[in-house]
Every structure is written in structure tokens, then in C-alpha cells.
Design an enzyme around this catalytic site. Structure first.
Site, PDB file in Angstrom:
ATOM      1  N   GLY A  91       0.911  -1.186  -0.161  1.00  0.00           N
ATOM      2  CA  GLY A  91      -0.120  -0.015  -0.200  1.00  0.00           C
ATOM      3  C   GLY A  91       1.116   1.329   0.023  1.00  0.00           C
ATOM      4  CG  HIS A 148       5.859  -5.944  -4.647  1.00  0.00           C
ATOM      5  ND1 HIS A 148       4.470  -5.397  -4.101  1.00  0.00           N
ATOM      6  CD2 HIS A 148       6.592  -4.783  -3.965  1.00  0.00           C
ATOM      7  CE1 HIS A 148       4.297  -4.562  -3.492  1.00  0.00           C
ATOM      8  NE2 HIS A 148       5.651  -3.799  -3.488  1.00  0.00           N
ATOM      9  CB  CYS A 174       5.386  -4.277   0.256  1.00  0.00           C
ATOM     10  SG  CYS A 174       6.220  -2.915  -0.205  1.00  0.00           S
ATOM     11  CE1 TYR A 175       1.814   1.250   5.953  1.00  0.00           C
ATOM     12  CE2 TYR A 175      -0.196  -0.469   5.665  1.00  0.00           C
ATOM     13  CZ  TYR A 175       0.508   0.485   5.968  1.00  0.00           C
ATOM     14  OH  TYR A 175      -0.230   1.222   7.315  1.00  0.00           O
ATOM     15  CD  GLU A 224       2.468  -8.359  -5.389  1.00  0.00           C
ATOM     16  OE1 GLU A 224       3.384  -9.101  -4.626  1.00  0.00           O
ATOM     17  OE2 GLU A 224       2.296  -7.252  -4.807  1.00  0.00           O
ATOM     18  CE  LYS A 247     -13.766 -11.187 -20.650  1.00  0.00           C
ATOM     19  NZ  LYS A 247     -15.107 -10.367 -20.682  1.00  0.00           N
ATOM     20  CB  SER A 305     -24.321  -9.273 -25.494  1.00  0.00           C
ATOM     21  OG  SER A 305     -23.100 -10.056 -24.926  1.00  0.00           O
ATOM     22  N   GLY A 306     -23.805 -12.475 -27.042  1.00  0.00           N
ATOM     23  CA  GLY A 306     -22.814 -12.909 -27.892  1.00  0.00           C
ATOM     24  C   GLY A 306     -21.393 -12.858 -27.051  1.00  0.00           C
ATOM     25  N   GLY A 307     -21.302 -11.978 -26.218  1.00  0.00           N
ATOM     26  CA  GLY A 307     -20.012 -11.893 -25.409  1.00  0.00           C
ATOM     27  C   GLY A 307     -19.721 -13.361 -24.606  1.00  0.00           C
ATOM     28  CB  VAL A 308     -16.737 -14.794 -23.062  1.00  0.00           C
ATOM     29  CG1 VAL A 308     -16.055 -13.425 -22.418  1.00  0.00           C
ATOM     30  CG2 VAL A 308     -16.688 -15.965 -22.199  1.00  0.00           C
ATOM     31  CG  ASP A 309     -18.085 -11.358 -19.297  1.00  0.00           C
ATOM     32  OD1 ASP A 309     -17.172 -12.109 -19.352  1.00  0.00           O
ATOM     33  OD2 ASP A 309     -17.754 -10.164 -19.186  1.00  0.00           O
ATOM     34  CB  SER A 310     -24.127 -12.380 -21.614  1.00  0.00           C
ATOM     35  OG  SER A 310     -23.806 -12.559 -22.949  1.00  0.00           O
TER      36      SER A 310
END
Ligand code: XMP
Length: 556
Positions: A98, A212, A125-126, A214, A412, A266-271
Site C-alpha cells: 500500500g 513483491h 511490503c506495507y 505477485e 475473466k 449479447s454474444g459476448g463471453v460473460d453473458s
């Protein structure tokens, strides 16, 4: 500690998956819609680690590394009370970095339960400095700020955190303060040239690391995190897409009961993944609504219908509203006005379709974890408006439905894995983002059926060649834009006067920033050649070499 580092401007990025529906959902929430998945819904045996967020720009990255190690985790604010954490039954806690110093007046501190509950803790770290400070150690300003690469040398050969690693490893640092004295009971475990106590730990599994793990600049960072998760917290790595699917199905059944659910596709992956998972859970009780706004790519409506209606046999209301959308867009040239019209019309049609279904109990939405994290972060709301990605003004407000958001805690890449596990076609799972207002914001100036035809033809060539060159998945987005400029050309012995098509291809992590893709010349040459030959009324192709910022990904 990460000091003086600008926080990334986190503007929420909507795509066609959530665009218009989100405006509608705002209303649903205001009117009593509730968050369907609270942490209380987690199965008791799920291995969970909690990440306490001290405001690091890397907290999300920590979460992704943990999830990649197949351990479920949630990012929670540093003042979260134990009552909210208890249902998660955490096996361990990670304290993020942080921008603060523990000696600042309002410096965020570790919530007391972290130490009282006697579970393993990894302070990064912090997070390490806060832990040292709160447990009786001494934190001081470093003689010199340590930023960038460093070599970490271990003091002992038997620290579990370094199991399987060589005695010295490259790490990435970013801090001003450092530990001068570890708290009672802690031993220094490693050092760098500038940090005599770069790692400390005690017998109870409390560990602090100044570097770090990550970030990619710490090559063995993932191994270090996994040593913490597996060896110190005792996790086995059971968080898999398969488990998520079976748990998700159970949870949806429990929550929905005999109720009816609607979902916009919608055709998108999430929906697509949202609908497929819910369909797996409750079958006929789900109805999806797919609105063809006439602004989609070539063959897109057919693809959605094929996948969901013919293959999956899902209840699907298909609304071909091409004429209605194009009628409303006639003569409109302003990009924001185009967005507003498309958003508003969508809501109208969606709502009209929904009323045909009789009583509906839930509205399903493909909200993902980054949206959840961002909506909790107050600073994320403060960015300047560049484009309206969804519209609230002038929408019908009658409907109020509780939300069903089964992907609410997924990133995602996890959604994609779940999609594949559910058997969705790869083409759909790895589809590049596509904006809700569709081709309307890729035609500069007014939108007409003729221009849409031209753009679809050019877009098709771009997609075809990018896929043939095996570049599709490496690019965040790649598409054609129909400019309102015309140029003189020559074809055979004749003069032509045709449109200029611009090609846009970008690489990006999250659409907040993007770089123009260095496409191979041969690919560009094939795209250009095919477009001028195959698409009538186009005689020139340009490649957009602008990054974001200062450009944006879309042209409008
Ligand atoms: P920009 O153009 O702002 O785009 O750099 C960032 C990402 O958002 C998508 N985008 C939209 N998505 N409705 C959407 O659903 C919109 O109005 C909209 N405008 C941009 C864009 O495709 C990119 O992925």
C-alpha cells in the site's frame, strides 16, 4: 512499500456483455434488487484465503496469482470486521502492499482479528511493515528508497516459504520504509543489499516479505506464494472450474427455487457463460433474450442462435430490431448520441420482451469480480468522463428484480475456463470484446445500411486474416473502422473515389491502456489487398498506430 506511485485510473470498462443491461440494473438495484451471492453462500469446505487490501495497485494481481494456484481468495478492505470474514472460514490471510507509511496519522492497520484468530499471515511490503509495527517491531525510513530489481539472500536453509528455491533469488522491490527490528518471536529470514530484514517470520506462520512476489519481475514469486498457500496454510489447490460449476449449479438451484429467470445474451463471453451455467442449473426456468440491433458483425446473430437455440436448446426470445435501431440512428452523427439511442432502445425492447414472459423472479447478469472490486473502491469513481459506456438517462423504471450474478467472484480468465468446462465453443469463449453500440461507433458519421454492409465486409477480412495468422488471442481487439473520408484511387484504367477503411489492432491487459499492435507487414498487406479487392466502395486502407492514451481503442 509502494510510495508516490500513481494509482491507475480505474474507469469501469463496459463491453457488450454488460453495457445496456447495466443501466437497467442500476435501477433494479435502487429499487430493492439485492446482491444474490453473499459470502455466506460459500460451501464450508472451500479453501479460502483472504487478501486484506491496503490500497496497493497490485492487490488484484495478488488475487490472480492465488487463484492461478487454485486457491479461492477474496480481496477485502483493511477495516473489514471478523463477522464478515468468518463465513469464508479462511485458511490464511495475505496483507497487501500500500502507499502509506505506518507512521502517517491515518495509516491503515491490520484488523485485530487477523492476529487473534491465529491463522497464517503473509504480509507483503506495507503489509509486512504494518504487521511489524503492530506486533512490537520497529519500522524506520530506509536510508535509500529501494525500487526495482534486487537479489534476496536467505539466512537459513529451512524456511518453508523458500522450499525448493535456490539460496539467492531475484526479487522486485518498491519501498521507502523498512524493518529495523522484527517483533518479538520473529526471526530475520532473508536480506538484500538495502534491506537487512527483507523477510521475517515466526513459528506460528506469520511471515513478512518486503518484496513483491505477485509481479512478473519476481520470477519465483508464484512458487513463494504457493509455498505459503500449500505448506503454510495447508491448502491443496482444489479451486477448479469443474468445482466452480458443480457448486454454482447447486447454489443457483437453491437461490432460484421454482422461480423464473431472464438473461440478456449479447454474444459476448460473460453473458454466454452466465446463461449456460444457469441453464445447466434450472433448464426451462431460464429464458434468454437476444436483441439483434442490426449493428452486429457478419454472421454474429446466426452464431448466437445456433449455439444457444439449436445446440443448447435454451429458451431464447430472438428480437430482430434492425429496422427500429437503424430508424432511430438515421442522420445521427454524434458518438454519444449514438450510444444513448442504442442503450435506450435496448432497454425498451428488453423490457417489452420480458413482460411477454409473465412473472419473472430474477434477472441474470454477467458481472465479474473486477467490477465488484472496483465498485467498492471510492477512488475509482473519480475519473473524467471520456465516453458513456452505458446510459441511465430516460430509461423506463418500472421493473424491479433481484439479480442473479453467478460469475460475481470470477476473473475473466476463470470465466473462460468455466465456459470451456461447460462445453461452449472456443470461438465464443475467446471472443474479443465488442462494444454494446456495435458497429454504430465504428462508422464515423451517420449510420446507413450501405455503410454497415461495407464495414461488415472489411471487418470480416480483418478477422479472417488475424485468425489465419494465429494472432486473434494475442490481441485485445482487432477490427475495421469505416471513416467518413473518401480518397481517389485507380483500378484498372479507371478513376475510383471510395471510402478509407482504418484498421485498429491493440494489445492490452484491461482496456484502460492499450498499445497498437505491431502486426507483421505481411498480415497488413493481405488485409489491405483483400479489403480493396473484396469490399465494394473502398479503395484505401490505413493502419491506426495510436496507443491509448492519448487515443482510445474505439474511434468514437
Ligand atoms: P475505449 O474506446 O474507451 O474502449 O478505449 C475501451 C473498451 O470498451 C469498449 N467500449 C464499449 N463497450 N459500450 C460498450 O459496451 C460502449 O459504449 C463502449 N465504448 C467502448 C471498447 O470496445 C474497448 O474494449
Amino acid at each position: 512499500m509502494v510510495r508516490n506511485v500513481n494509482k491507475p485510473t480505474s474507469r469501469r470498462v463496459a463491453t457488450s456483455d454488460d453495457l445496456e443491461v447495466s443501466a437497467y440494473l442500476e435501477i433494479a438495484k435502487e429499487k430493492g434488487g439485492q446482491e444474490p451471492y453473499s459470502q455466506q453462500d460459500l460451501p464450508g469446505d472451500r479453501e479460502t484465503v483472504v487478501i486484506i487490501d491496503f490500497g496497493s495497485q497490485y492487490s488484484r494481481l495478488i488475487a490472480r496469482r492465488v487463484r492461478e494456484s487454485r486457491v479461492y481468495c477474496e480481496i477485502l478492505p483493511y477495516d473489514v470486521p471478523w463477522e464478515q470474514v468468518a463465513p469464508l472460514k479462511p485458511r490464511g490471510v495475505i496483507l497487501s502492499g500500500g502507499p502509506s507509511s505506518v507512521y502517517e496519522p491515518d495509516a491503515p492497520l491490520t484488523p485485530p482479528w487477523v492476529f487473534e484468530k491465529r491463522m497464517p499471515v503473509l504480509g507483503i511490503c506495507y503489509g509486512m511493515q504494518a504487521m511489524a509495527h503492530q506486533l512490537g517491531g520497529k519500522v524506520v525510513p530506509g536510508t535509500k528508497r529501494e525500487y526495482g530489481h534486487a537479489v534476496l539472500h536467505q539466512n537459513t536453509a529451512d524456511a518453508s516459504l523458500f522450499r525448493g528455491l535456490p539460496p539467492s533469488i531475484p526479487v522486485w522491490m518498491s519501498h521507502g520504509d523498512q524493518i529495523a527490528e522484527p517483533p518479538p518471536g520473529f526471526k530475520p529470514l532473508a536480506y538484500t543489499d538495502n534491506s537487512p530484514i527483507a523477510v521475517m517470520g515466526n513459528d506460528r506462520g506469520l511471515i513478512g516479505i518486503q518484496f513483491h512476489p505477485e509481479v512478473a519481475h519476481t520470477p519465483q514469486g508464484k512458487a513463494i506464494l504457493q509455498n505459503f498457500l500449500y505448506d503454510i496454510c495447508g491448502c491443496k489447490g482444489t479451486w477448479t472450474a469443474g468445482n466452480f460449476v458443480s457448486e454454482g449449479i447447486e447454489r443457483i438451484r437453491k437461490q432460484v427455487g421454482e422461480g423464473k429467470v431472464i438473461c440478456a445474451l449479447s454474444g459476448g463471453v460473460d453473458s454466454a457463460v452466465t446463461a449456460t451455467l444457469i441453464h445447466r442449473a434450472i433448464g426451462e426456468q431460464l429464458t434468454c433474450i437476444f436483441v439483434n440491433n442490426g449493428l452486429l458483425r457478419r454472421e454474429e446473430p446466426e452464431r448466437v442462435l445456433n449455439t444457444f437455440q439449436r445446440n443448447m436448446k435454451l429458451n431464447l426470445s430472438y428480437v430482430d430490431a434492425t429496422e427500429r435501431f437503424l430508424g432511430r440512428l438515421k442522420g445521427v452523427t454524434d458518438p454519444e448520441e449514438k450510444r444513448r439511442i442504442v442503450g435506450e432502445e435496448f432497454i425498451r425492447l428488453f423490457e417489452r420482451e420480458a413482460t411477454h414472459l409473465g412473472k419473472v423472479d430474477f434477472l441474470a447478469q454477467g458481472t465479474l469480480y473486477p467490477d465488484v472490486i472496483e465498485s467498492r473502491a471510492p477512488e475509482s469513481k473519480a475519473s473524467a468522463k471520456i465516453k458513456t459506456h452505458h446510459n441511465v438517462g430516460g430509461l423506463p423504471k418500472q421493473m424491479q428484480l433481484p439479480l442473479l450474478e453467478p460469475l460475481r467472484y470470477l476473473f475473466k480468465d476463470e470465466v473462460r475456463e468455466v465456459g470451456l468446462t461447460l462445453g461452449l465453443p472456443e470461438e465464443m469463449v475467446y471472443r474479443q470484446p465488442f462494444p454494446g453500440p456495435g458497429l454504430a461507433i465504428r462508422i464515423i458519421g451517420d449510420v446507413t445500411p450501405e455503410k454497415l454492409e461495407i464495414l461488415r465486409g472489411a471487418d470480416w477480412v480483418v478477422m479472417d486474416e488475424i485468425k489465419a495468422a494465429n494472432l486473434y488471442r494475442q490481441l485485445w481487439q482487432s477490427f475495421a473502422v469505416l471513416t467518413d473520408t473518401r480518397a481517389v484511387g485507380v483500378m484498372g484504367d479507371f478513376r475510383t473515389y471510395g471510402y478509407v477503411i482504418a484498421i485498429r489492432a491493440v494489445t492490452s491487459e484491461d482496456a484502460m491502456t492499450a498499445d497498437w499492435a505491431r502486426l507483421p507487414y505481411e498480415v497488413l498487406a493481405r488485409i489491405s489487398n483483400r479489403i480493396v479487392n473484396e469490399v465494394p466502395n473502398v479503395n484505401r486502407v490505413a493502419y491506426d498506430i495510436t496507443s491509448k492514451p492519448p487515443g482510445t481503442i474505439e474511434w468514437e
